[in-house]
Design an enzyme around this catalytic site. Structure first.
Site, PDB file in Angstrom:
ATOM      1  N   LEU A  95      56.751  75.421 -12.528  1.00 10.89           N
ATOM      2  CA  LEU A  95      57.858  76.197 -13.111  1.00 10.89           C
ATOM      3  C   LEU A  95      57.336  77.390 -13.924  1.00 10.89           C
ATOM      4  O   LEU A  95      57.651  78.541 -13.619  1.00 10.89           O
ATOM      5  CB  LEU A  95      58.722  75.275 -13.980  1.00 10.89           C
ATOM      6  N   ASN A  96      56.629  77.116 -14.986  1.00 10.91           N
ATOM      7  CA  ASN A  96      55.843  78.125 -15.718  1.00 10.91           C
ATOM      8  C   ASN A  96      56.611  79.197 -16.472  1.00 10.91           C
ATOM      9  O   ASN A  96      55.996  80.085 -17.085  1.00 10.91           O
ATOM     10  CB  ASN A  96      54.841  78.837 -14.786  1.00 10.91           C
ATOM     11  N   CYS A 142      51.107  84.284  -7.336  1.00 13.02           N
ATOM     12  CA  CYS A 142      51.307  84.049  -8.773  1.00 13.02           C
ATOM     13  C   CYS A 142      50.232  84.832  -9.541  1.00 13.02           C
ATOM     14  O   CYS A 142      49.049  84.753  -9.205  1.00 13.02           O
ATOM     15  CB  CYS A 142      51.211  82.559  -9.080  1.00 13.02           C
ATOM     16  N   GLU A 158      38.656  74.402  -0.573  1.00 15.77           N
ATOM     17  CA  GLU A 158      38.158  73.525  -1.631  1.00 15.77           C
ATOM     18  C   GLU A 158      39.080  72.337  -1.882  1.00 15.77           C
ATOM     19  O   GLU A 158      40.296  72.436  -1.727  1.00 15.77           O
ATOM     20  CB  GLU A 158      38.016  74.327  -2.939  1.00 15.77           C
ATOM     21  N   ASN A 182      43.566  78.019 -18.161  1.00 16.63           N
ATOM     22  CA  ASN A 182      42.111  78.221 -18.125  1.00 16.63           C
ATOM     23  C   ASN A 182      41.861  79.692 -17.835  1.00 16.63           C
ATOM     24  O   ASN A 182      42.273  80.189 -16.788  1.00 16.63           O
ATOM     25  CB  ASN A 182      41.506  77.397 -16.989  1.00 16.63           C
ATOM     26  N   CYS A 221      46.986  83.132 -11.045  1.00 16.77           N
ATOM     27  CA  CYS A 221      46.242  82.197 -10.196  1.00 16.77           C
ATOM     28  C   CYS A 221      45.128  82.885  -9.412  1.00 16.77           C
ATOM     29  O   CYS A 221      45.348  83.917  -8.777  1.00 16.77           O
ATOM     30  CB  CYS A 221      47.220  81.532  -9.227  1.00 16.77           C
ATOM     31  N   CYS A 233      42.669  66.430  -5.258  1.00 18.22           N
ATOM     32  CA  CYS A 233      43.565  67.588  -5.184  1.00 18.22           C
ATOM     33  C   CYS A 233      43.232  68.299  -3.862  1.00 18.22           C
ATOM     34  O   CYS A 233      42.108  68.736  -3.649  1.00 18.22           O
ATOM     35  CB  CYS A 233      43.325  68.486  -6.392  1.00 18.22           C
ATOM     36  N   CYS A 287      43.101  73.860 -12.858  1.00 16.57           N
ATOM     37  CA  CYS A 287      44.282  74.441 -12.235  1.00 16.57           C
ATOM     38  C   CYS A 287      44.221  75.957 -12.217  1.00 16.57           C
ATOM     39  O   CYS A 287      43.868  76.584 -13.202  1.00 16.57           O
ATOM     40  CB  CYS A 287      45.519  74.017 -13.011  1.00 16.57           C
ATOM     41  N   CYS A 314      46.432  81.979  -0.310  1.00 13.46           N
ATOM     42  CA  CYS A 314      47.858  81.752  -0.585  1.00 13.46           C
ATOM     43  C   CYS A 314      48.577  83.094  -0.601  1.00 13.46           C
ATOM     44  O   CYS A 314      48.034  84.089  -1.085  1.00 13.46           O
ATOM     45  CB  CYS A 314      48.038  81.050  -1.928  1.00 13.46           C
TER      46      CYS A 314
END
Ligand code: SF4
Length: 386
Positions: A241-242, A135, A111, A316, A138, A124, A359, A131
Site C-alpha cells: 500500500l505504502n 515504484c 534473485e 532500506n 524500489c 521470497c 525489501c 518489473c
C-alpha cells in the site's frame, strides 16, 4: 494503462519458451505428465514417480532418476525439456539471510531470498525478470521489465533453494522451506498464468505440498486480477500500500493512477476470505514522506472493515533513489497510533540489509539499472556444479 502494460507484450506460455517448443517437465501438472508418460507406452505409476522426482525431490536432471527405466528417460529427454536454474551467486548475511542469484536458460539473472526464523524458513520468490510497475522507491523498478518468468522458473527457485539448504545443513531434505512469499522481483499478478500454474505445483500433495496458509502472494495493486487470485487459489494476499492519499500513492506507485486507493481497497473487501485469510498490508515507511501521525490515522481509517494485518517496513536506503530511512521514533509513534486503534500491526525486522536482500533492494548488482553499479559488492561465483 491497462493490465497488460505491466506484463510482457509477447505471449509467454509456461510450456513453450521461444527457443524450445518442447514441454517443460518442471511445469507439467501430474495429469499432463500422466498423459505424456502414457503416450510413451509406460504404466501410470511411472508418471507419479517422475512427478515426485521433479516436484518433491527437485531433481536437477533426468540422470538422477535412477529408478525409472532408461528407455523412458531417453524418450523424455528427446521430447521434453527440464528447467533447472543455475546458481550464479550466493551471499549470506550475518543474520542468516541468504540471497541467491539464479541464471535462467537464456542467460537472465534473477534473485530469491531465504529468511530463516526460529519457527519458519521462508523463501521470497521472484516472478519476473525486472518489473514494469515502476515504484519510485524500489531498486527492481530501475531494471525495467525484461520478461515474465515461466512457471518452471518460478517453481525451480524453490527446488534449487531447498536443495541448497540441505547442502548447507539448514534443514532436512527434501523440503527445508516451510513458507513462500511472492515478493521478489516483479509484480506476481502481471504474470498471472505462470504464477497460478506454479502455485498449483507448489501446493500439490504429490509435490512439495506447501500449506496454502504458508504461501502469500503480494501485489502492488493489480485490481482486476486480485479477485481472480482469490477465486482460483487458496493462498494469502498481501497488498503493497505504502501511501494513504491518492496524490501520495500516485507519486510513489504509478499503478495507483490506473487503480486508485478506493478501487484497491474495494478489491480487498471483495477478496474471498477463507478461514484465516487476513489480508496483509505492506507499508514501507519512507522518512519524511509517509511516516507522520496523520498518515497513520489515515491508514487506520482506510483499512477499517477489512480483516487486515499491517506490516510496517522501515525503508532500506538505496543509493541513487533519493529516499531516506524513517527515524526510529517516527516508526514507533506510527506503530503505536495503529495499535491504539486496535489494529494488528508489526514493524518488520529488516533482514539481509548487509547483502542488499531486504525489501525493495532486489536488482541485479552491476546490472544496467543498478544505481550501486560502481563499487558494488559482487555476488560470490562462479556457480558451483549442481
Ligand atoms: S515494489 Fe514490487 S511492484 Fe513496485 S517496482 Fe518494485 S518489484 Fe515492482
Amino acid at each position: 494503462m491497462g493490465v497488460d502494460a505491466y506484463s510482457t507484450p509477447a505471449p509467454d506460455p509456461a510450456h513453450a519458451p521461444a527457443r524450445d517448443e518442447r514441454p517443460d517437465l518442471r511445469a507439467l501438472p501430474l495429469e499432463l505428465l500422466a498423459g505424456l508418460v502414457k503416450s510413451l507406452g509406460e504404466r501410470p505409476f511411472r508418471a507419479r514417480q517422475l512427478y515426485r522426482w521433479l516436484q518433491r525431490k527437485g531433481a536437477a536432471s533426468l540422470d538422477e532418476m535412477t529408478d525409472l527405466p532408461r528407455p523412458l528417460l531417453h524418450e523424455l529427454a528427446r521430447r521434453s525439456r527440464l528447467t533447472t536454474l543455475e546458481r550464479a551467486g550466493e551471499q549470506r548475511s550475518l543474520d542468516g539471510t541468504i540471497k541467491w542469484a539464479w541464471r535462467t536458460g537464456d542467460g537472465k539473472l534473477i534473485e530469491s531470498v531465504y529468511l530463516p526464523e526460529p519457527d519458519r524458513k521462508t523463501l521470497c520468490v521472484s516472478t519476473q525478470v525486472g518489473c514494469a510497475v515502476g515504484c519510485t522507491f524500489c531498486l527492481t523498478a530501475t531494471m525495467g521489465l525484461a520478461r515474465n518468468l515461466t512457471a518452471g522458473e518460478i517453481v525451480d527457485q524453490v527446488q534449487r533453494a531447498n536443495r541448497r539448504l540441505v547442502e548447507l545443513g539448514e534443514g532436512a531434505g527434501p523440503r527445508p522451506l516451510t513458507n513462500l512469499v511472492f515478493m521478489g522481483m516483479g509484480e506476481p499478478l502481471a504474470n498471472y498464468r505462470n504464477l497460478k500454474l506454479a502455485l498449483d505445483l507448489l501446493l500439490s500433495g504429490e509435490g512439495p505440498n506447501f500449506s496454502h496458509r504458508h504461501v502469500t502472494v503480494s501485489t502492488s495493486g493489480l485490481v482486476p486480477l486480485m479477485g481472480r487470485l482469490g477465486a482460483e487459489t487458496p493462498v494469502k494476499l498481501a497488498v503493497s500500500l505504502n501511501a494513504t492519499t491518492d496524490a501520495q500513492r500516485d507519486a510513489l506507485m504509478p499503478i495507483n493512477r490506473r487503480y486508485p486507493i478506493a478501487q484497491l481497497l474495494e478489491a480487498c473487501r471483495a477478496f474471498p476470505s477463507r478461514t484465516g485469510r487476513r489480508i496483509t498490508f505492506e507499508y514501507v515507511l519512507l522518512g519524511g514522506v509517509n511516516d507522520t501521525l496523520e498518515d497513520a490515522r489515515r491508514l487506520a481509517s482506510l483499512v477499517t472493515g477489512i480483516p487486515a494485518k499491517l506490516n510496517l517496513i522501515p525503508y532500506n536506503e538505496n543509493p541513487g533513489l533519493g529516499f531516506a530511512a524513517p527515524a526510529p521514533e517516527a516508526v514507533q509513534a506510527f506503530l503505536d497510533a495503529l495499535v491504539a486503534r486496535n489494529l494488528t500491526a508489526v514493524v518488520r525486522k529488516s533482514r539481509g540489509r548487509d547483502i542488499s536482500a531486504a525489501c525493495g533492494q532486489l536488482a541485479r548488482e552491476g546490472g544496467p539499472g543498478d544505481p550501486r553499479r560502481k563499487g558494488a559488492t559482487a555476488l560470490t561465483g562462479p556457480a558451483e556444479p549442481r
